[in-house]
Motif scaffolding. Structure first.
Motif, mmCIF file in Angstrom:
data_model
loop_
_atom_site.group_PDB
_atom_site.id
_atom_site.type_symbol
_atom_site.label_atom_id
_atom_site.label_comp_id
_atom_site.label_asym_id
_atom_site.label_seq_id
_atom_site.Cartn_x
_atom_site.Cartn_y
_atom_site.Cartn_z
ATOM 1 N N VAL A 5 32.963 5.398 -34.122
ATOM 2 C CA VAL A 5 33.189 4.633 -32.898
ATOM 3 C C VAL A 5 32.181 3.489 -32.845
ATOM 4 O O VAL A 5 31.030 3.637 -33.261
ATOM 5 C CB VAL A 5 33.031 5.540 -31.644
ATOM 6 C CG1 VAL A 5 33.247 4.769 -30.364
ATOM 7 C CG2 VAL A 5 33.992 6.724 -31.713
ATOM 8 N N VAL A 6 32.630 2.342 -32.325
ATOM 9 C CA VAL A 6 31.753 1.186 -32.138
ATOM 10 C C VAL A 6 31.792 0.770 -30.666
ATOM 11 O O VAL A 6 32.778 1.009 -29.972
ATOM 12 C CB VAL A 6 32.171 -0.008 -33.024
ATOM 13 C CG1 VAL A 6 31.864 0.283 -34.482
ATOM 14 C CG2 VAL A 6 33.634 -0.357 -32.843
ATOM 15 N N CYS A 7 30.699 0.158 -30.230
ATOM 16 C CA CYS A 7 30.671 -0.344 -28.861
ATOM 17 C C CYS A 7 29.805 -1.597 -28.799
ATOM 18 O O CYS A 7 29.081 -1.915 -29.737
ATOM 19 C CB CYS A 7 30.189 0.712 -27.873
ATOM 20 S SG CYS A 7 28.475 1.184 -28.062
ATOM 21 N N ALA A 8 29.913 -2.289 -27.663
ATOM 22 C CA ALA A 8 29.259 -3.588 -27.505
ATOM 23 C C ALA A 8 28.192 -3.547 -26.434
ATOM 24 O O ALA A 8 28.395 -2.982 -25.354
ATOM 25 C CB ALA A 8 30.301 -4.640 -27.130
ATOM 26 N N PHE A 9 27.067 -4.176 -26.735
ATOM 27 C CA PHE A 9 26.079 -4.520 -25.727
ATOM 28 C C PHE A 9 26.330 -5.995 -25.405
ATOM 29 O O PHE A 9 25.933 -6.881 -26.164
ATOM 30 C CB PHE A 9 24.655 -4.337 -26.243
ATOM 31 C CG PHE A 9 24.188 -2.904 -26.353
ATOM 32 C CD1 PHE A 9 24.945 -1.839 -25.893
ATOM 33 C CD2 PHE A 9 22.964 -2.632 -26.927
ATOM 34 C CE1 PHE A 9 24.489 -0.529 -25.998
ATOM 35 C CE2 PHE A 9 22.485 -1.332 -27.036
ATOM 36 C CZ PHE A 9 23.252 -0.281 -26.566
ATOM 37 N N ILE A 10 27.034 -6.236 -24.315
ATOM 38 C CA ILE A 10 27.305 -7.596 -23.843
ATOM 39 C C ILE A 10 26.216 -7.936 -22.849
ATOM 40 O O ILE A 10 26.146 -7.343 -21.766
ATOM 41 C CB ILE A 10 28.696 -7.690 -23.189
ATOM 42 C CG1 ILE A 10 29.792 -7.278 -24.183
ATOM 43 C CG2 ILE A 10 28.937 -9.101 -22.650
ATOM 44 C CD1 ILE A 10 31.157 -7.105 -23.550
ATOM 45 N N LEU A 11 25.341 -8.854 -23.237
ATOM 46 C CA LEU A 11 24.182 -9.181 -22.411
ATOM 47 C C LEU A 11 24.416 -10.439 -21.594
ATOM 48 O O LEU A 11 25.071 -11.374 -22.043
ATOM 49 C CB LEU A 11 22.949 -9.365 -23.284
ATOM 50 C CG LEU A 11 22.583 -8.200 -24.199
ATOM 51 C CD1 LEU A 11 21.382 -8.566 -25.058
ATOM 52 C CD2 LEU A 11 22.312 -6.935 -23.414
ATOM 53 N N GLY A 29 35.895 8.608 -15.377
ATOM 54 C CA GLY A 29 35.016 8.268 -14.267
ATOM 55 C C GLY A 29 33.596 7.919 -14.671
ATOM 56 O O GLY A 29 32.815 7.440 -13.854
ATOM 57 N N ARG A 30 33.244 8.122 -15.918
ATOM 58 C CA ARG A 30 31.885 7.818 -16.398
ATOM 59 C C ARG A 30 31.805 6.371 -16.884
ATOM 60 O O ARG A 30 32.782 5.791 -17.316
ATOM 61 C CB ARG A 30 31.508 8.744 -17.559
ATOM 62 C CG ARG A 30 31.562 10.218 -17.263
ATOM 63 C CD ARG A 30 30.288 10.669 -16.600
ATOM 64 N NE ARG A 30 30.284 12.105 -16.398
ATOM 65 C CZ ARG A 30 29.293 12.886 -16.759
ATOM 66 N NH1 ARG A 30 28.226 12.397 -17.355
ATOM 67 N NH2 ARG A 30 29.349 14.171 -16.506
ATOM 68 N N LEU A 31 30.594 5.820 -16.823
ATOM 69 C CA LEU A 31 30.355 4.486 -17.364
ATOM 70 C C LEU A 31 30.117 4.570 -18.861
ATOM 71 O O LEU A 31 29.495 5.522 -19.351
ATOM 72 C CB LEU A 31 29.139 3.844 -16.690
ATOM 73 C CG LEU A 31 29.331 3.373 -15.261
ATOM 74 C CD1 LEU A 31 28.002 2.911 -14.667
ATOM 75 C CD2 LEU A 31 30.361 2.262 -15.171
ATOM 76 N N GLU A 32 30.612 3.550 -19.575
ATOM 77 C CA GLU A 32 30.445 3.478 -21.021
ATOM 78 C C GLU A 32 30.291 2.023 -21.443
ATOM 79 O O GLU A 32 30.683 1.105 -20.729
ATOM 80 C CB GLU A 32 31.656 4.072 -21.731
ATOM 81 C CG GLU A 32 32.906 3.220 -21.549
ATOM 82 C CD GLU A 32 34.084 3.661 -22.408
ATOM 83 O OE1 GLU A 32 33.956 4.641 -23.173
ATOM 84 O OE2 GLU A 32 35.139 3.017 -22.299
ATOM 85 N N PHE A 33 29.720 1.849 -22.624
ATOM 86 C CA PHE A 33 29.723 0.528 -23.237
ATOM 87 C C PHE A 33 31.108 0.340 -23.852
ATOM 88 O O PHE A 33 31.653 1.256 -24.456
ATOM 89 C CB PHE A 33 28.619 0.421 -24.292
ATOM 90 C CG PHE A 33 27.247 0.584 -23.696
ATOM 91 C CD1 PHE A 33 26.699 -0.431 -22.933
ATOM 92 C CD2 PHE A 33 26.538 1.755 -23.858
ATOM 93 C CE1 PHE A 33 25.450 -0.284 -22.357
ATOM 94 C CE2 PHE A 33 25.283 1.917 -23.295
ATOM 95 C CZ PHE A 33 24.734 0.886 -22.533
ATOM 96 N N PRO A 34 31.719 -0.843 -23.717
ATOM 97 C CA PRO A 34 33.088 -1.030 -24.192
ATOM 98 C C PRO A 34 33.181 -0.982 -25.708
ATOM 99 O O PRO A 34 32.269 -1.398 -26.413
ATOM 100 C CB PRO A 34 33.455 -2.416 -23.659
ATOM 101 C CG PRO A 34 32.148 -3.125 -23.535
ATOM 102 C CD PRO A 34 31.150 -2.069 -23.147
#
Length: 129
Positions: A5-11, A29-34
């Motif tokens: 799995v990959v995700c983004a840190f969009i700053l 319902g939880r927050l995640e990095f996209p």
């Protein structure tokens, strides 16, 4: 074995974007990095660009790796890699019920997906050095 799995840190200045997972999905319902799963034949960068286009309707430039963890959920293992990403376009929540900007110096909250908590802690630990 596990799922890649990959995700983004969009700053944006001193904040990072997170999306709230739909209630019917795993960790609803939880927050995640996209981001999302890497499909067969895709590189991590290709997968992340595709996922951000599908989930947020933005074009992404993947800059560099930010953090990497392996996380064991009761039902699956994921190998999660986060990348710093620049985007063009306005974020639209297609897959998330809402989006929020989180302070870079903030600590994970109880409404974060557990893997994202561990990923964030890994990132912060390496960032401090």
């Amino acid at each position: 074995m596990g799922i890649e799995v990959v995700c983004a840190f969009i700053l944006q200045k001193d904040k990072v974007w997170m999306g709230r997972r739909p209630p019917h999905k795993h960790m609803g319902g939880r927050l995640e990095f996209p981001g999302g799963k890497v499909d067969a034949g895709e590189t991590q960068v290709e997968a992340l660009k595709r996922e951000l286009l599908e989930e947020l309707r933005v074009e992404a430039t993947v800059l560099s790796e930010a953090a990497r963890i392996t996380f064991q959920y009761p039902e699956k293992i994921i190998h999660l890699t986060a990348y710093f990403v620049e985007i063009s376009g306005d974020i639209q929540c297609v897959e998330h019920t809402e989006g929020v900007w989180i302070e870079l110096d903030g600590s994970p909250q109880s409404d974060w997906a557990p893997a994202d908590v561990e990923l964030w802690n890994q990132f912060r630990a390496t960032r401090i050095r």
